[in-house]
Design an enzyme around this catalytic site. Sequence first.
Site, mmCIF file in Angstrom:
data_model
loop_
_atom_site.group_PDB
_atom_site.id
_atom_site.type_symbol
_atom_site.label_atom_id
_atom_site.label_comp_id
_atom_site.label_asym_id
_atom_site.label_seq_id
_atom_site.Cartn_x
_atom_site.Cartn_y
_atom_site.Cartn_z
ATOM 1 N N HIS A 85 22.028 80.856 41.303
ATOM 2 C CA HIS A 85 22.422 82.102 42.043
ATOM 3 C C HIS A 85 23.002 82.885 40.996
ATOM 4 C CE1 HIS A 85 26.470 80.063 42.766
ATOM 5 N NE2 HIS A 85 26.860 81.414 42.441
ATOM 6 N N ASP A 141 21.269 73.983 42.137
ATOM 7 C CA ASP A 141 21.721 75.247 41.740
ATOM 8 C C ASP A 141 21.976 75.349 40.280
ATOM 9 O OD1 ASP A 141 22.664 78.026 42.001
ATOM 10 O OD2 ASP A 141 24.152 77.623 43.489
ATOM 11 N N SER A 170 31.358 80.207 39.353
ATOM 12 C CA SER A 170 29.846 79.553 39.568
ATOM 13 C C SER A 170 29.323 79.507 38.307
ATOM 14 C CB SER A 170 29.103 80.645 40.216
ATOM 15 O OG SER A 170 29.559 80.725 41.706
#
Length: 718
Positions: free
Chosen positions: A83, A219, A645
């Site tokens: 992402h 991810d 992230s």
Amino acid sequence: MKFLRLLFILFIVQVQAQQGGMWIPSLLKGMNENEIKALGGKLTAEQIYSINQSSMKDAVPQFDGGCTAEVISPKGLILTNHHCGYDNIQNHSTVEHDYLANGFWAYKMEEELPNPGVVVTFVVKIDDVTKQVFEGVNGLPTEADKQKKIQENIAAITKSYPRESWQDAMIRNFYDGNQYLLFVVENFKDVRLVGAPPSSIGKFGSDTDNWVWPRHTGDFSLFRVYADKNNRPAEYSKDNVPYTPKHYFPISAKGIKEGDFTMVMGYPGRTTEYLPSYAVEQIMNDLNPARIEVRDAALKVQDGFMRKDQAIKIQYASKYASVANYWKKWMGEAKGLKKANAVGAKQKFEKDFMDKVVAAKREAEYGQLLPEFKQNYAAIKDYAIARDYFTEVVLRNSEILSFGYRLFQLEQVYNSKGEQAFNDRKNNLIKGFEPLYKDYNAQVDEKVFEKLIAIYTKKSPQQFLPEAVKNLNVENTTSTLFKNSKLTSFNGLKDLLSGETKTVLEKLNQDPAFALVKTIAEAYNKNVAPKYEELNLKNIALQRTYMKAILELSPKSARIFPDANSTLRVTYGKVKGYKPMDAVVYTPVTYLDGVMEKYIPGDYEFDLPQKLIELYNSKDYGKYGENGKMPVAFIATNHTTGGNSGSPAFDANGNLIGLNFDRVWEGTMSDVYYSPEICRNIMVDARYILFIIDKFAGAQNLINELKIIYPTEKKGKK
């Protein structure tokens, strides 16, 4: 005596083995080192951060200003989240070559794709410059004067600080403005896409599973940093070479188990752990509900279009994910704050704080802090709500309004700075608008606008709205605006901005979308912004004094860490499950079996590539399986937030064991109040990443680049 001694030892270990906190890597010696060891870690402060030799901080850059990455090979290969690389994967995708749907793998360096504008930033050095920043500040009469002087000092220090010509310096405040640190950094601007799994792996579960455990998302994505021939930062060039890092991380395929030590490094974006109870109540009861309502309406419209049209799905994929991310986070935050009784915990902290103030006889300095907080947060409430509705509707989620607002700002440039500045900004705007319109669909935006403008006219505090907006006929306005405004296409925008300055301004003011934005923005700038800024400035000053008092009145053993501010931090904890509600217990590891259990053929969120299904059916997990199963993700008690992230997760020895990508829904309140009972970060297991690169993608060129530590006994099928 032996029993008492054992109890004493267990008590000491429990006290020292505390979790939570986002610690500055250059300040880990002492308490943090002891806590790391008590939790089972074997890393020293010098191994994590050093300016005299290579250390872990040299391999943990910030990725593109908002995420984290880690270097995993001697050739500048970096790992981050899918992402985090999503915009770049999307930009390279077309209907004919849909890398979002099908994935992308460069089997040779020549196939790696450049990404203009992407920057990877390495920290070289951290230095405390608090004394220099506060020179000449304390004697100034007002908070505005103090802030102005601080900014002047920061600019002067940043400019004069000694560093190499290819390095940059930046200064950030900590502890609500009580400390200032300078960061020497290197910004690499040639960053190329190397690999990404299809979204059915990298985004598996999409928005339904976002912020949720159990999680089954691969991810991750891979990029490579390139440098000039001297290994220094450079703009993209075919002559650049792969960056040779000071440090890179071995990847452990040995696996994890509950109770194992974990450490995460990265660039957490924003936390507010020391807010008073009045602010937390306002977030829970007023601000988050307003933001959630607006985004909920926008997302429902976009989702309906994306499910029916592949081209729209590609256009809106990144935007939708960005909007949905915090929409769901705010809902989980409210739930977690309530479950943890965060307001009650804050009130207890405040009572203890006041007891310390009285005991230290510091009432004159700090005795009125909490009453002033109470008064200010009551006064700012309606202004804060109006600000959030304006931000969410006009600036973020209705594209035609956000386009119009940029043009409103252009008109303000003309009014304040004149024609030359106007023309300079206009030309830059045209260039900036082109990629925005590439991913714009007027049909989608019309339906979003209709929903959001209705919310704005009904829910934003009425005393601040202009009469024309209060009485707006939503259906007629929407129809008229989208039929007649030139902001619905890039060609229309260019036409609006063509001609002499006077002509451009006349055309803008005749455009219905611009006219509506101007009406709303002028009312906001007159009725809301000045008073909000005045009250917010008071709260900033109070918060700084409150933080100063907390630091002064707390014992040296107190675990007071600075709020996150997008600078490099370290957090540590343990692999651990949790209990989100009565009779529900979550274990800390998920497997590929769970992916298959969620699999829905052809579904927007839960479809799977055929090859992954085949690998599962044959249990072909290579060296990465464990007892005939393929681990996918795990959770731990590390204190993370947005910006983490892509952060690396390490074992006790500093080997990479996972890739941070999310938090559990009930634990998103850790931005405001961290609780080790329910706050968990979610990580992709390194073994799943290796399995996808190796067995799914067949990218042996990348596997060969890595230093992989395998278990002594192979537990999976080759």
